[in-house]
Enzyme design. Structure first.
Site, PDB file in Angstrom:
ATOM      1  N   LYS A  13      40.088  37.471  39.289  1.00 52.82           N
ATOM      2  CA  LYS A  13      39.971  35.999  39.251  1.00 52.82           C
ATOM      3  C   LYS A  13      40.525  35.365  40.519  1.00 52.82           C
ATOM      4  CE  LYS A  13      42.300  35.802  35.370  1.00 52.82           C
ATOM      5  NZ  LYS A  13      42.504  37.260  35.142  1.00 52.82           N
ATOM      6  N   ARG A  88      43.680  30.202  27.992  1.00 51.41           N
ATOM      7  CA  ARG A  88      43.857  31.588  27.570  1.00 51.41           C
ATOM      8  C   ARG A  88      43.981  31.696  26.062  1.00 51.41           C
ATOM      9  NH1 ARG A  88      46.410  33.428  32.837  1.00 51.41           N
ATOM     10  NH2 ARG A  88      46.679  35.658  32.727  1.00 51.41           N
ATOM     11  N   ARG A 127      48.003  46.265  43.335  1.00 50.17           N
ATOM     12  CA  ARG A 127      47.983  44.874  43.827  1.00 50.17           C
ATOM     13  C   ARG A 127      49.257  44.543  44.597  1.00 50.17           C
ATOM     14  NH1 ARG A 127      46.511  39.972  39.906  1.00 50.17           N
ATOM     15  NH2 ARG A 127      48.146  40.821  38.593  1.00 50.17           N
ATOM     16  N   ARG A 160      54.114  42.060  42.274  1.00 51.04           N
ATOM     17  CA  ARG A 160      54.533  41.124  41.238  1.00 51.04           C
ATOM     18  C   ARG A 160      55.397  41.832  40.202  1.00 51.04           C
ATOM     19  NH1 ARG A 160      49.297  37.702  39.330  1.00 51.04           N
ATOM     20  NH2 ARG A 160      50.228  38.133  37.310  1.00 51.04           N
ATOM     21  N   ARG A 171      50.078  42.431  28.410  1.00 46.48           N
ATOM     22  CA  ARG A 171      49.108  41.423  28.869  1.00 46.48           C
ATOM     23  C   ARG A 171      47.700  41.754  28.380  1.00 46.48           C
ATOM     24  NH1 ARG A 171      50.532  42.048  34.873  1.00 46.48           N
ATOM     25  NH2 ARG A 171      49.013  40.463  35.414  1.00 46.48           N
TER      26      ARG A 171
HETATM   27  P1  ADP Z   1      43.354  38.550  38.583  1.00 44.74           P
HETATM   28  O1  ADP Z   1      43.568  37.259  39.327  1.00 44.74           O
HETATM   29  O2  ADP Z   1      42.153  38.519  37.691  1.00 44.74           O
HETATM   30  O3  ADP Z   1      44.578  39.033  37.855  1.00 44.74           O
HETATM   31  P2  ADP Z   1      43.184  39.718  41.274  1.00 44.74           P
HETATM   32  O4  ADP Z   1      42.135  38.865  41.914  1.00 44.74           O
HETATM   33  O5  ADP Z   1      44.589  39.492  41.698  1.00 44.74           O
HETATM   34  O6  ADP Z   1      43.038  39.684  39.660  1.00 44.74           O
HETATM   35  O7  ADP Z   1      42.760  41.251  41.537  1.00 44.74           O
HETATM   36  C1  ADP Z   1      43.602  42.318  41.092  1.00 44.74           C
HETATM   37  C2  ADP Z   1      43.669  43.381  42.182  1.00 44.74           C
HETATM   38  O8  ADP Z   1      42.391  44.023  42.290  1.00 44.74           O
HETATM   39  C3  ADP Z   1      43.984  42.835  43.573  1.00 44.74           C
HETATM   40  O9  ADP Z   1      44.814  43.785  44.227  1.00 44.74           O
HETATM   41  C4  ADP Z   1      42.611  42.730  44.265  1.00 44.74           C
HETATM   42  O10 ADP Z   1      42.703  42.912  45.668  1.00 44.74           O
HETATM   43  C5  ADP Z   1      41.829  43.857  43.598  1.00 44.74           C
HETATM   44  N1  ADP Z   1      40.413  43.527  43.364  1.00 44.74           N
HETATM   45  C6  ADP Z   1      39.893  42.340  42.960  1.00 44.74           C
HETATM   46  N2  ADP Z   1      38.551  42.423  42.817  1.00 44.74           N
HETATM   47  C7  ADP Z   1      38.216  43.719  43.132  1.00 44.74           C
HETATM   48  C8  ADP Z   1      36.963  44.447  43.166  1.00 44.74           C
HETATM   49  N3  ADP Z   1      35.801  43.852  42.846  1.00 44.74           N
HETATM   50  N4  ADP Z   1      37.017  45.738  43.532  1.00 44.74           N
HETATM   51  C9  ADP Z   1      38.197  46.341  43.852  1.00 44.74           C
HETATM   52  N5  ADP Z   1      39.395  45.712  43.842  1.00 44.74           N
HETATM   53  C10 ADP Z   1      39.408  44.411  43.478  1.00 44.74           C
HETATM   54  P1  AMP Z   2      48.167  35.276  36.035  1.00 46.90           P
HETATM   55  O1  AMP Z   2      48.673  34.950  37.403  1.00 46.90           O
HETATM   56  O2  AMP Z   2      46.967  34.453  35.644  1.00 46.90           O
HETATM   57  O3  AMP Z   2      47.966  36.746  35.814  1.00 46.90           O
HETATM   58  O4  AMP Z   2      49.323  34.817  35.018  1.00 46.90           O
HETATM   59  C1  AMP Z   2      50.612  35.411  35.050  1.00 46.90           C
HETATM   60  C2  AMP Z   2      51.344  35.100  33.763  1.00 46.90           C
HETATM   61  O5  AMP Z   2      51.567  33.684  33.650  1.00 46.90           O
HETATM   62  C3  AMP Z   2      50.639  35.487  32.452  1.00 46.90           C
HETATM   63  O6  AMP Z   2      50.791  36.862  32.125  1.00 46.90           O
HETATM   64  C4  AMP Z   2      51.336  34.559  31.473  1.00 46.90           C
HETATM   65  O7  AMP Z   2      52.637  35.017  31.149  1.00 46.90           O
HETATM   66  C5  AMP Z   2      51.482  33.271  32.279  1.00 46.90           C
HETATM   67  N1  AMP Z   2      50.298  32.400  32.142  1.00 46.90           N
HETATM   68  C6  AMP Z   2      49.384  32.081  33.103  1.00 46.90           C
HETATM   69  N2  AMP Z   2      48.433  31.283  32.613  1.00 46.90           N
HETATM   70  C7  AMP Z   2      48.729  31.094  31.301  1.00 46.90           C
HETATM   71  C8  AMP Z   2      48.109  30.390  30.229  1.00 46.90           C
HETATM   72  N3  AMP Z   2      46.969  29.709  30.411  1.00 46.90           N
HETATM   73  N4  AMP Z   2      48.709  30.408  29.004  1.00 46.90           N
HETATM   74  C9  AMP Z   2      49.857  31.080  28.816  1.00 46.90           C
HETATM   75  N5  AMP Z   2      50.490  31.793  29.764  1.00 46.90           N
HETATM   76  C10 AMP Z   2      49.933  31.802  30.997  1.00 46.90           C
END
Ligand code: ADP
Ligand code: AMP
Length: 216
Positions: A13, A88, A127, A160, A171
């Site tokens: 995302k 969510r 990541r 993170r 999660r």
């Molecule tokens: P989210 O925001 O959904 O938690 P991220 O965008 O942070 O996910 O992506 C999670 C990890 O996977 C990051 O390290 C990112 O660089 C990697 N990633 C994202 N999309 C892809 C993809 N299509 N193929 C391989 N790695 C990806």
């Molecule tokens: P994210 O960066 O989207 O992976 O979110 C990191 C963490 O923030 C999640 O695992 C939750 O603990 C909290 N969080 C983010 N968005 C929400 C949401 N819409 N509702 C509840 N918790 C959230």
């Protein structure tokens, strides 16, 4: 455009948000980023959210909805929004229907990025993120130009605190039980479109771009 990006943790995302923002200039509202900023600044919101986030649990609905309500009422959202990681839960989605109506910006498109657990584990464990600007990288799939350094702002990349396998399992459960039902919620409104998140980063964006072009 008024868009929601949905998908399990690690689906891509944040990564796709960066690309969407280059394509259409709308405010990026990531509740995860907002909570991390509050934690960094040790605000009362940050202190409250921290315990939930580290464990991988969702922050309570009333806190999260309050945060988004405040953000959506800002002037820049008059031109639309890209919501990343919100809603969510069903109560959050119901609250968003009301908030979006209040600002005359109803949700137009929900992009659901799909990926399986094996891939999510690989993505989350590799990541690395920038604590300054929030950009995200991967040790295998998205390397920064200089090892360990953010391309955008030069800060040192970190892992993170919630990107541990223990927290990821919590999660993923939260996703299955609380977030996945939103796919049906938005499908019933005719708004949900899924993309295959297992493709490469540019290919996923290509598919997203097609969906954006249908709404534009
Ligand atoms: P989210 O925001 O959904 O938690 P991220 O965008 O942070 O996910 O992506 C999670 C990890 O996977 C990051 O390290 C990112 O660089 C990697 N990633 C994202 N999309 C892809 C993809 N299509 N193929 C391989 N790695 C990806
Ligand atoms: P994210 O960066 O989207 O992976 O979110 C990191 C963490 O923030 C999640 O695992 C939750 O603990 C909290 N969080 C983010 N968005 C929400 C949401 N819409 N509702 C509840 N918790 C959230």
């Amino acid at each position: 455009m008024n868009i929601i990006l949905m998908g399990p943790p690690g689906a891509g995302k944040g990564t796709q948000s960066e690309k969407i923002l280059e394509y259409c200039s709308i405010p990026h509202i990531s509740t995860g980023d907002m909570f991390r900023e509050a934690i960094k600044n040790k605000t009362p919101l940050g202190l409250e959210a921290q315990n939930y986030i580290t464990k991988g649990l969702l922050v309570p609905d009333e806190v999260t909805i309050g945060l988004v309500k405040e953000r959506l009422s800002k002037d820049d959202c008059k031109n639309g929004y890209l919501l990343d990681g919100f809603p969510r839960t069903i109560p959050q989605a119901e609250a968003l229907q009301v908030l979006a109506k209040e600002i005359s910006r109803p949700v137009e498109l929900v992009i659901n990025i799909e990926a399986d657990k094996d891939e999510l584990v690989k993505r989350i464990s590799g990541r690395r993120v920038c604590p300054q600007c929030g950009n995200s990288y991967h040790l295998q799939f998205k390397l920064p130009k200089t090892d360990g350094i953010c391309d955008a702002c030069g800060s040192e990349l970190i892992q993170r605190k919630d990107d541990t396998i223990e927290s990821l399992n919590v999660r993923l459960d939260a996703y299955e039980n609380q977030t996945k039902p939103l796919i049906d919620f938005y499908a019933n409104l005719g708004l949900c479109k899924s993309v295959n998140g297992l493709k490469s980063i540019p290919d996923v964006f290509n598919d997203i771009q097609k969906l954006l072009d249908e709404v534009k």
